[in-house]
Design an enzyme around this catalytic site. Structure first.
Site, PDB file in Angstrom:
ATOM      1  N   ASP A 158      38.437  57.744  46.057  1.00 38.02           N
ATOM      2  CA  ASP A 158      39.327  57.485  47.195  1.00 38.02           C
ATOM      3  C   ASP A 158      40.642  56.893  46.695  1.00 38.02           C
ATOM      4  OD1 ASP A 158      37.410  58.267  49.046  1.00 38.02           O
ATOM      5  OD2 ASP A 158      36.795  56.228  49.557  1.00 38.02           O
ATOM      6  N   MET A 159      41.687  57.029  47.509  1.00 37.14           N
ATOM      7  CA  MET A 159      42.959  56.397  47.145  1.00 37.14           C
ATOM      8  C   MET A 159      43.155  55.153  48.010  1.00 37.14           C
ATOM      9  SD  MET A 159      45.333  56.559  44.951  1.00 37.14           S
ATOM     10  CE  MET A 159      45.507  58.201  44.260  1.00 37.14           C
ATOM     11  N   GLN A 181      47.927  60.855  49.362  1.00 40.02           N
ATOM     12  CA  GLN A 181      48.322  60.451  50.717  1.00 40.02           C
ATOM     13  C   GLN A 181      49.724  60.988  51.038  1.00 40.02           C
ATOM     14  OE1 GLN A 181      48.020  56.690  49.010  1.00 40.02           O
ATOM     15  NE2 GLN A 181      46.240  55.991  50.179  1.00 40.02           N
ATOM     16  N   ARG A 211      41.759  65.713  47.638  1.00 39.79           N
ATOM     17  CA  ARG A 211      41.637  65.549  49.094  1.00 39.79           C
ATOM     18  C   ARG A 211      43.010  65.075  49.587  1.00 39.79           C
ATOM     19  NH1 ARG A 211      38.519  60.474  50.433  1.00 39.79           N
ATOM     20  NH2 ARG A 211      36.602  61.673  50.201  1.00 39.79           N
ATOM     21  N   ALA A 220      46.067  55.388  54.855  1.00 36.83           N
ATOM     22  CA  ALA A 220      45.521  54.447  55.834  1.00 36.83           C
ATOM     23  C   ALA A 220      46.018  53.012  55.668  1.00 36.83           C
ATOM     24  CB  ALA A 220      43.993  54.457  55.729  1.00 36.83           C
TER      25      ALA A 220
HETATM   26  C1  LIG Z   1      37.536  62.526  55.018  1.00 35.33           C
HETATM   27  C2  LIG Z   1      38.632  61.517  55.006  1.00 35.33           C
HETATM   28  C3  LIG Z   1      38.815  60.743  53.877  1.00 35.33           C
HETATM   29  C4  LIG Z   1      39.863  59.812  53.828  1.00 35.33           C
HETATM   30  N1  LIG Z   1      40.109  59.126  52.657  1.00 35.33           N
HETATM   31  C5  LIG Z   1      41.194  58.319  52.581  1.00 35.33           C
HETATM   32  C6  LIG Z   1      41.577  57.710  51.354  1.00 35.33           C
HETATM   33  O1  LIG Z   1      40.951  57.894  50.308  1.00 35.33           O
HETATM   34  N2  LIG Z   1      42.672  56.923  51.352  1.00 35.33           N
HETATM   35  C7  LIG Z   1      43.423  56.705  52.486  1.00 35.33           C
HETATM   36  O2  LIG Z   1      44.437  55.996  52.429  1.00 35.33           O
HETATM   37  N3  LIG Z   1      43.055  57.251  53.671  1.00 35.33           N
HETATM   38  C8  LIG Z   1      41.979  58.055  53.751  1.00 35.33           C
HETATM   39  N4  LIG Z   1      41.657  58.634  54.941  1.00 35.33           N
HETATM   40  C9  LIG Z   1      42.305  58.178  56.201  1.00 35.33           C
HETATM   41  C10 LIG Z   1      43.594  58.915  56.465  1.00 35.33           C
HETATM   42  O3  LIG Z   1      44.561  58.548  55.506  1.00 35.33           O
HETATM   43  C11 LIG Z   1      44.143  58.593  57.876  1.00 35.33           C
HETATM   44  O4  LIG Z   1      44.363  57.227  57.991  1.00 35.33           O
HETATM   45  C12 LIG Z   1      43.212  59.019  58.990  1.00 35.33           C
HETATM   46  O5  LIG Z   1      42.564  60.214  58.695  1.00 35.33           O
HETATM   47  C13 LIG Z   1      44.017  59.234  60.291  1.00 35.33           C
HETATM   48  O6  LIG Z   1      44.967  60.229  60.103  1.00 35.33           O
HETATM   49  P1  LIG Z   1      44.871  61.700  60.759  1.00 35.33           P
HETATM   50  O7  LIG Z   1      45.194  62.676  59.710  1.00 35.33           O
HETATM   51  O8  LIG Z   1      43.584  61.872  61.430  1.00 35.33           O
HETATM   52  O9  LIG Z   1      46.107  61.750  61.762  1.00 35.33           O
HETATM   53  P2  LIG Z   1      46.613  60.774  62.878  1.00 35.33           P
HETATM   54  O10 LIG Z   1      47.992  61.267  63.228  1.00 35.33           O
HETATM   55  O11 LIG Z   1      46.488  59.341  62.489  1.00 35.33           O
HETATM   56  O12 LIG Z   1      45.617  61.060  64.037  1.00 35.33           O
HETATM   57  C14 LIG Z   1      45.561  62.296  64.719  1.00 35.33           C
HETATM   58  C15 LIG Z   1      44.611  62.146  65.892  1.00 35.33           C
HETATM   59  O13 LIG Z   1      43.276  62.046  65.398  1.00 35.33           O
HETATM   60  C16 LIG Z   1      42.531  61.080  66.119  1.00 35.33           C
HETATM   61  N5  LIG Z   1      42.148  59.967  65.239  1.00 35.33           N
HETATM   62  C17 LIG Z   1      42.658  59.656  64.031  1.00 35.33           C
HETATM   63  N6  LIG Z   1      42.029  58.577  63.512  1.00 35.33           N
HETATM   64  C18 LIG Z   1      41.132  58.184  64.443  1.00 35.33           C
HETATM   65  C19 LIG Z   1      40.186  57.126  64.522  1.00 35.33           C
HETATM   66  N7  LIG Z   1      40.042  56.236  63.534  1.00 35.33           N
HETATM   67  N8  LIG Z   1      39.427  57.019  65.650  1.00 35.33           N
HETATM   68  C20 LIG Z   1      39.541  57.907  66.654  1.00 35.33           C
HETATM   69  N9  LIG Z   1      40.430  58.935  66.639  1.00 35.33           N
HETATM   70  C21 LIG Z   1      41.206  59.081  65.551  1.00 35.33           C
HETATM   71  C22 LIG Z   1      43.452  60.548  67.200  1.00 35.33           C
HETATM   72  O14 LIG Z   1      43.200  61.219  68.392  1.00 35.33           O
HETATM   73  C23 LIG Z   1      44.824  60.860  66.695  1.00 35.33           C
HETATM   74  O15 LIG Z   1      45.747  61.064  67.736  1.00 35.33           O
HETATM   75  C24 LIG Z   1      40.665  59.609  54.982  1.00 35.33           C
HETATM   76  C25 LIG Z   1      40.475  60.400  56.116  1.00 35.33           C
HETATM   77  C26 LIG Z   1      39.489  61.358  56.135  1.00 35.33           C
HETATM   78  C27 LIG Z   1      39.351  62.217  57.356  1.00 35.33           C
END
Ligand SMILES: Cc1cc2nc3c(=O)[nH]c(=O)nc-3n(C[C@H](O)[C@H](O)[C@H](O)COP(=O)(O)OP(=O)(O)OC[C@H]3O[C@@H](n4cnc5c(N)ncnc54)[C@H](O)[C@@H]3O)c2cc1C
Length: 303
Positions: free
Chosen positions: A130-131, A159, A180, A185
């Site tokens: 993970d990052m 990211q 990935r 986040a």
């Molecule tokens: C499989 C996976 C692995 C990941 N690994 C990392 C990592 O290693 N490092 C890192 O920094 N981040 C990681 N993340 C988190 C990522 O960076 C985002 O913070 C997170 O996925 C929200 O972004 P989004 O692309 O869904 O878009 P967004 O624009 O944030 O969300 C789009 C829509 O998705 C829905 N949504 C998003 N998040 C949520 C939530 N928590 N609860 C309910 N609904 C939600 C909402 O309806 C939102 O409007 C990971 C995410 C996934 C899916």
């Protein structure tokens, strides 16, 4: 504002202690965390597999302060691979370098990562690093490249909110690294990261277009319907097969979308976190969607 506050609170040890020992908040963590034991994570993995989705198991933990804690995390990950094989699950593993002692010593951490990657390779499986926050990006990319030079069983995460990500992708692809792609986040300052959603999203789309034709199997990790639709549209236009990449989503988030993608013939992997140390992960999930805080407050007042 709320996102910034929640991300700041995610670093509070005092709040972590209160939240993780409180019965009501512990129950609420199940919205995003499969449980505290490996057995619970395995049950969640089985049900995802039954629904046609692969999984990635993450034993939650970060920023350990002793080598003994890091070694314990390593042992847990080794055991997870054994269990995945025994249960014949379609599953790999994700972990964080600060859980494996990155803050203590890069060399020590790399030794642990190497032993986990070797176990993954022995089972023809895969380890995803993970990052974390941007203070760790350079060390993570460098470490992953060194381990990738020894075994193909390791990959990492990029990211789209970081300015440096395009260059990191070129660098990692030259090592044959599987990536990935997520948006990111953590709370990052304007000198390293895009601050507006539009800029983060635009960069996400550009980076998808770098990754998909690269010839390696990457993960497009997002719940954003616009990012998913654009990926599908562009892959079809470029005649990139549905089997040449996968969508990835978090356990408990947008389940209907996960299932719809499976129905439409896409590869989908669900990230399943488990363990006692769920507080920072849980807070990052709340920070991603303000409505999640309303869900928590409603449950707190109801109890
Ligand atoms: C499989 C996976 C692995 C990941 N690994 C990392 C990592 O290693 N490092 C890192 O920094 N981040 C990681 N993340 C988190 C990522 O960076 C985002 O913070 C997170 O996925 C929200 O972004 P989004 O692309 O869904 O878009 P967004 O624009 O944030 O969300 C789009 C829509 O998705 C829905 N949504 C998003 N998040 C949520 C939530 N928590 N609860 C309910 N609904 C939600 C909402 O309806 C939102 O409007 C990971 C995410 C996934 C899916």
């Amino acid at each position: 504002m709320l996102r910034t506050t929640l991300l700041k609170l995610s670093e509070s040890k005092g709040l972590a202690n209160w939240v993780t020992t409180n019965g009501v908040t512990r129950r609420m963590s199940h919205r995003f965390v499969a449980g505290e034991s490996l057995d619970e994570a395995i049950a969640a993995a089985r049900s995802c597999n039954d629904a046609g989705m692969a999984v990635s198991l993450d034993c939650l933990g970060e920023n350990v302060s002793t080598t003994a804690d890091a070694q314990r995390a390593r042992d847990t990950y080794l055991a997870i691979y054994d269990r995945i094989a025994k249960e014949k699950l379609n599953a790999n593993v994700s972990c964080k370098l600060t859980q494996l002692g990155l803050d203590l010593s890069v060399e020590f951490c790399e030794g642990l990562v190497m032993s986990i990657a070797e176990r993954a390779a022995a089972y023809d499986n895969f380890l995803r690093i993970d990052m974390e926050g941007s203070v760790y990006t350079q060390r993570t990319v460098e470490l992953v490249k060194r381990v990738r030079a020894q075994t193909p069983a390791v990959g990492t995460v990029i990211q789209s909110y970081l300015y440096r990500s395009e260059s990191d992708i070129h660098d990692l692809l030259s090592y044959g690294c599987r990536i990935r792609l997520c948006k990111g986040a953590y709370k990052e300052p304007p000198d390293v990261a895009f601050q507006s959603k539009a800029d983060v999203d635009n960069n996400y789309v550009s980076l998808v277009r770098l990754l998909l034709p690269s010839g390696f199997y990457h993960g497009i990790a997002t719940h954003d319907p616009r990012m998913i639709a654009e990926t599908i549209r562009w892959a079809a236009e470029k005649k990139i097969s549905k089997d040449d990449f996968e969508f990835q989503m978090l356990y408990g988030v947008r389940t209907y979308l996960q299932r719809r993608l499976v129905k439409d013939g896409y590869q989908v992997r669900i990230y399943i976190p488990f363990g006692n140390d769920w507080f920072p992960y849980f807070m990052r999930r709340l920070a991603e969607r303000p409505a999640n805080v309303g869900f928590i407050l409603r449950n707190l007042f109801r109890s």
